[in-house]
Design an enzyme around this catalytic site. Structure first.
Site, PDB file in Angstrom:
ATOM      1  N   CYS A  93      42.559  62.445  -0.037  1.00  8.96           N
ATOM      2  CA  CYS A  93      41.184  62.403  -0.544  1.00  8.96           C
ATOM      3  C   CYS A  93      40.476  63.754  -0.473  1.00  8.96           C
ATOM      4  O   CYS A  93      39.893  64.230  -1.448  1.00  8.96           O
ATOM      5  CB  CYS A  93      40.379  61.318   0.169  1.00  8.96           C
TER       6      CYS A  93
ATOM      7  N   HIS B  94      36.811  59.356   4.648  1.00  8.33           N
ATOM      8  CA  HIS B  94      37.165  59.325   3.226  1.00  8.33           C
ATOM      9  C   HIS B  94      36.080  60.037   2.424  1.00  8.33           C
ATOM     10  O   HIS B  94      34.910  60.077   2.819  1.00  8.33           O
ATOM     11  CB  HIS B  94      37.314  57.885   2.729  1.00  8.33           C
TER      12      HIS B  94
ATOM     13  N   HIS C 201      38.538  59.735  -6.939  1.00 10.26           N
ATOM     14  CA  HIS C 201      39.043  59.922  -5.580  1.00 10.26           C
ATOM     15  C   HIS C 201      40.525  59.580  -5.495  1.00 10.26           C
ATOM     16  O   HIS C 201      41.089  58.960  -6.396  1.00 10.26           O
ATOM     17  CB  HIS C 201      38.233  59.072  -4.583  1.00 10.26           C
TER      18      HIS C 201
END
Length: 362
Positions: free
Chosen positions: A276, A324, A336
Protein backbone atom coordinates in the site's frame (compact mmCIF):
# COMPACT_ATOMS: atom_id res chain seq x y z
CA UNK A 1 -26.51 16.79 -10.48
CA UNK A 2 -22.84 17.59 -9.99
CA UNK A 3 -19.97 15.30 -10.97
CA UNK A 4 -19.38 13.81 -7.51
CA UNK A 5 -23.05 12.90 -7.04
CA UNK A 6 -23.13 11.33 -10.49
CA UNK A 7 -20.06 9.27 -9.74
CA UNK A 8 -21.38 8.23 -6.33
CA UNK A 9 -24.69 7.19 -7.87
CA UNK A 10 -22.88 5.27 -10.58
CA UNK A 11 -20.80 3.41 -8.00
CA UNK A 12 -23.98 2.57 -6.07
CA UNK A 13 -25.73 1.24 -9.18
CA UNK A 14 -22.71 -0.85 -10.24
CA UNK A 15 -22.37 -2.38 -6.77
CA UNK A 16 -26.09 -3.14 -6.59
CA UNK A 17 -26.11 -4.75 -10.04
CA UNK A 18 -23.04 -6.81 -9.14
CA UNK A 19 -24.66 -8.12 -5.99
CA UNK A 20 -28.00 -8.85 -7.68
CA UNK A 21 -26.28 -10.63 -10.55
CA UNK A 22 -24.93 -13.36 -8.27
CA UNK A 23 -27.23 -16.43 -8.38
CA UNK A 24 -28.45 -16.79 -4.82
CA UNK A 25 -28.91 -20.56 -5.10
CA UNK A 26 -25.21 -21.08 -5.79
CA UNK A 27 -23.99 -20.04 -2.31
CA UNK A 28 -24.77 -20.59 1.33
CA UNK A 29 -26.32 -17.75 3.25
CA UNK A 30 -23.80 -15.39 4.96
CA UNK A 31 -24.48 -17.03 8.31
CA UNK A 32 -24.45 -20.63 6.98
CA UNK A 33 -21.78 -22.88 8.58
CA UNK A 34 -19.16 -24.73 6.57
CA UNK A 35 -19.87 -28.33 5.51
CA UNK A 36 -19.41 -30.81 8.42
CA UNK A 37 -16.38 -33.07 8.56
CA UNK A 38 -16.61 -36.71 7.40
CA UNK A 39 -17.99 -39.12 10.04
CA UNK A 40 -15.51 -41.14 12.10
CA UNK A 41 -15.01 -44.92 11.68
CA UNK A 42 -17.72 -47.27 13.10
CA UNK A 43 -17.23 -48.10 16.76
CA UNK A 44 -14.71 -45.31 17.35
CA UNK A 45 -15.56 -42.77 20.05
CA UNK A 46 -17.05 -39.64 18.63
CA UNK A 47 -14.53 -36.74 18.85
CA UNK A 48 -15.80 -33.44 20.26
CA UNK A 49 -17.50 -31.45 17.53
CA UNK A 50 -15.68 -28.13 17.03
CA UNK A 51 -17.75 -25.00 16.77
CA UNK A 52 -18.57 -24.34 13.14
CA UNK A 53 -17.68 -20.93 11.74
CA UNK A 54 -19.91 -19.05 9.39
CA UNK A 55 -18.45 -17.45 6.29
CA UNK A 56 -18.95 -14.07 7.93
CA UNK A 57 -16.90 -15.21 10.92
CA UNK A 58 -14.22 -16.48 8.54
CA UNK A 59 -14.27 -13.15 6.70
CA UNK A 60 -13.66 -11.29 9.97
CA UNK A 61 -10.90 -13.73 10.94
CA UNK A 62 -9.17 -13.24 7.61
CA UNK A 63 -9.58 -9.49 7.94
CA UNK A 64 -7.79 -9.64 11.31
CA UNK A 65 -4.97 -11.80 9.97
CA UNK A 66 -4.35 -9.50 7.03
CA UNK A 67 -4.55 -6.43 9.29
CA UNK A 68 -1.81 -7.88 11.50
CA UNK A 69 0.22 -8.71 8.39
CA UNK A 70 -0.20 -5.08 7.25
CA UNK A 71 1.07 -3.77 10.59
CA UNK A 72 4.07 -6.10 10.44
CA UNK A 73 4.71 -5.03 6.83
CA UNK A 74 4.85 -1.39 7.91
CA UNK A 75 7.30 -2.31 10.69
CA UNK A 76 9.40 -4.25 8.16
CA UNK A 77 9.42 -1.37 5.69
CA UNK A 78 10.38 1.14 8.38
CA UNK A 79 13.24 -1.06 9.61
CA UNK A 80 14.40 -1.48 6.02
CA UNK A 81 14.37 2.28 5.39
CA UNK A 82 16.32 2.94 8.57
CA UNK A 83 18.80 0.20 7.71
CA UNK A 84 19.38 1.80 4.30
CA UNK A 85 20.00 5.21 5.87
CA UNK A 86 22.35 3.75 8.48
CA UNK A 87 24.26 1.81 5.83
CA UNK A 88 24.71 5.03 3.85
CA UNK A 89 25.80 6.86 7.01
CA UNK A 90 28.35 4.14 7.80
CA UNK A 91 29.79 4.47 4.29
CA UNK A 92 30.11 8.26 4.74
CA UNK A 93 31.75 7.83 8.14
CA UNK A 94 34.16 5.24 6.73
CA UNK A 95 35.16 7.72 4.03
CA UNK A 96 35.72 10.40 6.68
CA UNK A 97 37.85 7.97 8.70
CA UNK A 98 40.01 7.20 5.67
CA UNK A 99 40.41 10.93 4.94
CA UNK A 100 41.30 11.55 8.59
CA UNK A 101 43.91 8.79 8.57
CA UNK A 102 45.43 10.21 5.38
CA UNK A 103 45.50 13.70 6.94
CA UNK A 104 47.22 12.44 10.07
CA UNK A 105 49.83 10.67 7.95
CA UNK A 106 50.47 13.91 6.02
CA UNK A 107 50.79 15.97 9.23
CA UNK A 108 53.21 13.46 10.70
CA UNK A 109 55.29 13.63 7.52
CA UNK A 110 55.46 17.44 7.84
CA UNK A 111 56.44 17.18 11.50
CA UNK A 112 59.14 14.67 10.56
CA UNK A 113 60.49 17.00 7.86
CA UNK A 114 60.80 19.81 10.43
CA UNK A 115 62.67 17.53 12.80
CA UNK A 116 65.04 16.43 10.05
CA UNK A 117 65.72 20.07 9.11
CA UNK A 118 66.68 20.81 12.70
CA UNK A 119 68.99 17.82 12.73
CA UNK A 120 70.73 19.08 9.58
CA UNK A 121 71.26 22.43 11.39
CA UNK A 122 73.56 20.73 13.85
CA UNK A 123 70.94 19.69 16.30
CA UNK A 124 70.82 23.16 17.86
CA UNK A 125 67.44 24.66 18.49
CA UNK A 126 66.69 27.73 16.31
CA UNK A 127 66.93 30.18 19.26
CA UNK A 128 70.49 28.97 20.09
CA UNK A 129 71.55 29.36 16.46
CA UNK A 130 70.31 32.96 16.49
CA UNK A 131 72.34 33.80 19.59
CA UNK A 132 75.58 32.72 17.82
CA UNK A 133 75.28 35.04 14.80
CA UNK A 134 77.24 38.32 14.62
CA UNK A 135 75.15 39.80 11.78
CA UNK A 136 72.33 42.04 13.16
CA UNK A 137 70.28 41.81 9.95
CA UNK A 138 70.71 38.06 9.86
CA UNK A 139 69.65 37.96 13.48
CA UNK A 140 66.48 39.98 12.75
CA UNK A 141 65.62 37.90 9.69
CA UNK A 142 66.19 34.72 11.62
CA UNK A 143 64.10 35.94 14.52
CA UNK A 144 61.22 36.63 12.14
CA UNK A 145 61.54 33.18 10.57
CA UNK A 146 61.78 31.62 14.01
CA UNK A 147 58.55 33.33 15.10
CA UNK A 148 56.81 32.17 11.95
CA UNK A 149 58.19 28.67 12.42
CA UNK A 150 56.97 28.54 15.99
CA UNK A 151 53.46 29.52 14.86
CA UNK A 152 53.56 26.96 12.05
CA UNK A 153 54.64 24.27 14.52
CA UNK A 154 51.87 25.18 16.94
CA UNK A 155 49.34 25.18 14.08
CA UNK A 156 50.64 21.81 12.92
CA UNK A 157 50.28 20.31 16.39
CA UNK A 158 46.79 21.81 16.85
CA UNK A 159 45.65 20.48 13.46
CA UNK A 160 47.06 17.05 14.24
CA UNK A 161 45.26 16.96 17.60
CA UNK A 162 41.95 18.13 16.03
CA UNK A 163 42.22 15.56 13.25
CA UNK A 164 42.82 12.83 15.80
CA UNK A 165 39.78 13.98 17.81
CA UNK A 166 37.64 13.99 14.66
CA UNK A 167 38.87 10.53 13.75
CA UNK A 168 37.96 9.23 17.21
CA UNK A 169 34.48 10.80 16.91
CA UNK A 170 33.92 9.33 13.43
CA UNK A 171 34.95 5.89 14.65
CA UNK A 172 32.63 6.12 17.67
CA UNK A 173 29.70 7.27 15.50
CA UNK A 174 30.34 4.50 12.97
CA UNK A 175 30.22 1.96 15.79
CA UNK A 176 26.91 3.41 17.04
CA UNK A 177 25.41 3.37 13.54
CA UNK A 178 26.52 -0.23 13.10
CA UNK A 179 24.74 -1.21 16.33
CA UNK A 180 21.55 0.52 15.10
CA UNK A 181 21.89 -1.22 11.74
CA UNK A 182 22.10 -4.61 13.42
CA UNK A 183 19.09 -3.78 15.63
CA UNK A 184 17.02 -2.86 12.57
CA UNK A 185 18.06 -6.06 10.83
CA UNK A 186 16.74 -7.98 13.83
CA UNK A 187 13.46 -6.01 13.63
CA UNK A 188 13.23 -6.79 9.91
CA UNK A 189 13.67 -10.50 10.52
CA UNK A 190 11.05 -10.49 13.30
CA UNK A 191 8.54 -8.55 11.18
CA UNK A 192 9.17 -10.80 8.18
CA UNK A 193 8.42 -13.85 10.31
CA UNK A 194 5.22 -12.22 11.62
CA UNK A 195 4.10 -11.29 8.09
CA UNK A 196 4.63 -14.77 6.73
CA UNK A 197 2.87 -16.39 9.70
CA UNK A 198 -0.24 -14.22 9.29
CA UNK A 199 -0.39 -14.66 5.51
CA UNK A 200 0.20 -18.41 5.73
CA UNK A 201 -2.58 -18.72 8.32
CA UNK A 202 -4.96 -16.79 6.07
CA UNK A 203 -4.03 -18.87 3.01
CA UNK A 204 -4.60 -22.07 4.98
CA UNK A 205 -8.10 -20.98 5.95
CA UNK A 206 -8.97 -19.99 2.38
CA UNK A 207 -7.54 -23.22 0.97
CA UNK A 208 -9.98 -25.23 3.09
CA UNK A 209 -12.97 -23.52 1.49
CA UNK A 210 -14.75 -24.88 -1.53
CA UNK A 211 -14.79 -22.81 -4.69
CA UNK A 212 -18.37 -21.63 -4.11
CA UNK A 213 -17.51 -20.69 -0.53
CA UNK A 214 -14.50 -18.66 -1.71
CA UNK A 215 -16.68 -16.89 -4.25
CA UNK A 216 -19.27 -16.13 -1.60
CA UNK A 217 -16.53 -14.94 0.76
CA UNK A 218 -15.42 -12.44 -1.86
CA UNK A 219 -19.02 -11.25 -2.22
CA UNK A 220 -19.24 -10.80 1.54
CA UNK A 221 -16.09 -8.64 1.44
CA UNK A 222 -17.63 -6.56 -1.34
CA UNK A 223 -20.92 -6.22 0.53
CA UNK A 224 -19.17 -5.08 3.71
CA UNK A 225 -17.15 -2.51 1.77
CA UNK A 226 -20.29 -1.33 -0.04
CA UNK A 227 -22.21 -0.86 3.22
CA UNK A 228 -19.34 1.08 4.78
CA UNK A 229 -18.92 3.28 1.68
CA UNK A 230 -22.65 3.99 1.47
CA UNK A 231 -22.83 4.96 5.14
CA UNK A 232 -19.77 7.19 4.73
CA UNK A 233 -21.23 9.01 1.71
CA UNK A 234 -24.65 9.34 3.36
CA UNK A 235 -23.03 10.99 6.37
CA UNK A 236 -22.46 14.07 4.22
CA UNK A 237 -18.72 14.00 4.87
CA UNK A 238 -18.01 15.11 1.30
CA UNK A 239 -20.66 17.82 1.26
CA UNK A 240 -19.07 20.95 -0.14
CA UNK A 241 -15.76 19.23 -0.89
CA UNK A 242 -14.67 20.79 -4.16
CA UNK A 243 -10.87 20.72 -3.93
CA UNK A 244 -9.03 20.08 -7.18
CA UNK A 245 -5.71 18.30 -7.53
CA UNK A 246 -2.48 20.25 -7.72
CA UNK A 247 -0.18 19.77 -10.70
CA UNK A 248 1.97 17.36 -8.68
CA UNK A 249 -1.18 15.67 -7.39
CA UNK A 250 -2.37 14.99 -10.93
CA UNK A 251 0.99 13.41 -11.78
CA UNK A 252 0.85 11.24 -8.65
CA UNK A 253 -2.70 10.10 -9.50
CA UNK A 254 -1.70 9.32 -13.09
CA UNK A 255 1.15 7.13 -11.85
CA UNK A 256 -0.94 5.34 -9.22
CA UNK A 257 -3.89 4.60 -11.52
CA UNK A 258 -1.50 3.30 -14.19
CA UNK A 259 -0.55 0.53 -11.72
CA UNK A 260 -4.12 -0.80 -11.47
CA UNK A 261 -4.16 -4.57 -11.93
CA UNK A 262 -0.66 -5.17 -10.57
CA UNK A 263 -0.46 -7.56 -7.61
CA UNK A 264 0.00 -6.65 -3.97
CA UNK A 265 3.30 -7.95 -2.60
CA UNK A 266 4.39 -6.91 0.88
CA UNK A 267 7.53 -4.79 0.90
CA UNK A 268 7.27 -4.12 -2.85
CA UNK A 269 7.82 -0.70 -4.42
CA UNK A 270 7.26 -1.59 -8.06
CA UNK A 271 7.50 -1.68 -10.89
CA UNK A 272 5.74 -5.04 -11.13
CA UNK A 273 4.05 -5.13 -7.72
CA UNK A 274 3.37 -2.91 -4.71
CA UNK A 275 2.27 -2.84 -1.13
CA UNK A 276 0.00 0.00 0.00
CA UNK A 277 2.63 2.55 0.99
CA UNK A 278 4.99 1.39 -1.74
CA UNK A 279 2.35 2.52 -4.23
CA UNK A 280 1.72 5.93 -2.65
CA UNK A 281 5.39 6.74 -2.03
CA UNK A 282 6.38 5.79 -5.57
CA UNK A 283 3.46 7.72 -7.05
CA UNK A 284 4.53 10.90 -5.30
CA UNK A 285 8.17 10.24 -6.15
CA UNK A 286 7.10 10.09 -9.81
CA UNK A 287 5.47 13.49 -9.28
CA UNK A 288 8.76 14.87 -7.99
CA UNK A 289 7.96 14.79 -4.29
CA UNK A 290 9.79 12.45 -1.90
CA UNK A 291 7.59 11.28 1.00
CA UNK A 292 8.12 8.73 3.79
CA UNK A 293 8.06 5.07 2.73
CA UNK A 294 5.56 3.69 5.26
CA UNK A 295 1.93 4.56 5.95
CA UNK A 296 2.71 5.14 9.63
CA UNK A 297 5.52 7.57 8.80
CA UNK A 298 3.33 9.26 6.19
CA UNK A 299 0.72 9.79 8.91
CA UNK A 300 3.31 10.96 11.44
CA UNK A 301 5.30 13.34 9.24
CA UNK A 302 3.06 14.72 6.49
CA UNK A 303 0.71 17.71 7.03
CA UNK A 304 -2.77 16.61 8.12
CA UNK A 305 -5.90 17.80 6.34
CA UNK A 306 -9.55 17.83 7.40
CA UNK A 307 -11.65 15.46 5.29
CA UNK A 308 -13.90 18.33 4.19
CA UNK A 309 -10.81 20.01 2.69
CA UNK A 310 -9.56 16.85 0.98
CA UNK A 311 -8.52 17.04 -2.66
CA UNK A 312 -7.40 14.43 -5.23
CA UNK A 313 -3.81 13.37 -4.63
CA UNK A 314 -4.14 13.47 -0.84
CA UNK A 315 -3.44 10.28 1.07
CA UNK A 316 -6.08 8.69 3.29
CA UNK A 317 -4.64 6.77 6.25
CA UNK A 318 -6.65 3.84 7.59
CA UNK A 319 -7.05 1.94 10.88
CA UNK A 320 -6.05 3.09 14.35
CA UNK A 321 -2.45 1.96 13.85
CA UNK A 322 -2.12 3.76 10.48
CA UNK A 323 -1.29 0.43 8.84
CA UNK A 324 -2.94 1.12 5.47
CA UNK A 325 -2.98 4.00 3.00
CA UNK A 326 -4.72 4.84 -0.26
CA UNK A 327 -4.60 7.81 -2.62
CA UNK A 328 -7.76 9.85 -2.99
CA UNK A 329 -8.66 10.27 -6.67
CA UNK A 330 -11.89 12.22 -6.27
CA UNK A 331 -15.61 11.37 -6.32
CA UNK A 332 -15.33 9.45 -3.04
CA UNK A 333 -12.82 6.90 -4.38
CA UNK A 334 -9.23 5.85 -3.74
CA UNK A 335 -6.64 3.85 -5.62
CA UNK A 336 -4.77 1.43 -3.36
CA UNK A 337 -2.98 -1.90 -3.04
CA UNK A 338 -5.36 -3.79 -0.70
CA UNK A 339 -3.65 -6.90 0.67
CA UNK A 340 -1.96 -10.19 -0.31
CA UNK A 341 -4.00 -12.04 -2.89
CA UNK A 342 -5.45 -8.81 -4.31
CA UNK A 343 -4.37 -6.31 -6.96
CA UNK A 344 -4.03 -2.53 -7.14
CA UNK A 345 -7.57 -1.27 -7.64
CA UNK A 346 -10.09 1.53 -7.18
CA UNK A 347 -12.26 1.36 -4.06
CA UNK A 348 -14.60 3.49 -2.01
CA UNK A 349 -12.64 5.87 0.23
CA UNK A 350 -15.01 5.13 3.09
CA UNK A 351 -14.95 1.35 2.72
CA UNK A 352 -12.42 1.08 5.58
CA UNK A 353 -12.05 2.85 8.91
CA UNK A 354 -10.43 6.23 8.20
CA UNK A 355 -7.83 7.55 10.63
CA UNK A 356 -7.15 10.79 8.79
CA UNK A 357 -5.91 12.53 5.67
CA UNK A 358 -2.43 13.90 4.85
CA UNK A 359 -1.22 16.11 2.00
CA UNK A 360 2.24 15.47 0.54
CA UNK A 361 2.50 18.79 -1.32
CA UNK A 362 1.14 21.23 1.22
Amino acid sequence: MNRRRCAAAAITVVCAVTLLAVPSQAFAAPSAPLAPAAPSAPGAPEPPVPAKKTLEEIRLELEGLYARAASATDAYNLAEERAKKQSAEIVKLAQEIVRGQDRIADLKDRAGAAARAQYRGGGLPPEAQLMLTDDPQLFLDGASRFTQGQKATKDLIAELEQTQEDLTAYTKEASAQWSKLEANRVRQAKSKKEINEQIDAAKKIESQLEKKERERLLKLEQEAAYRAQTAWLNSGVLKGAKGSASEQGRKAIAFATAQIGKPYVWGAEGPGSYDCSGLTSQAWAAAGRAIPRTSQEQWRLLPRIDIKDMRPGDLIIYHTDASHVGMYVGDGAIVHAPRPGRHVTLAGAGSMVILGVVRPDK
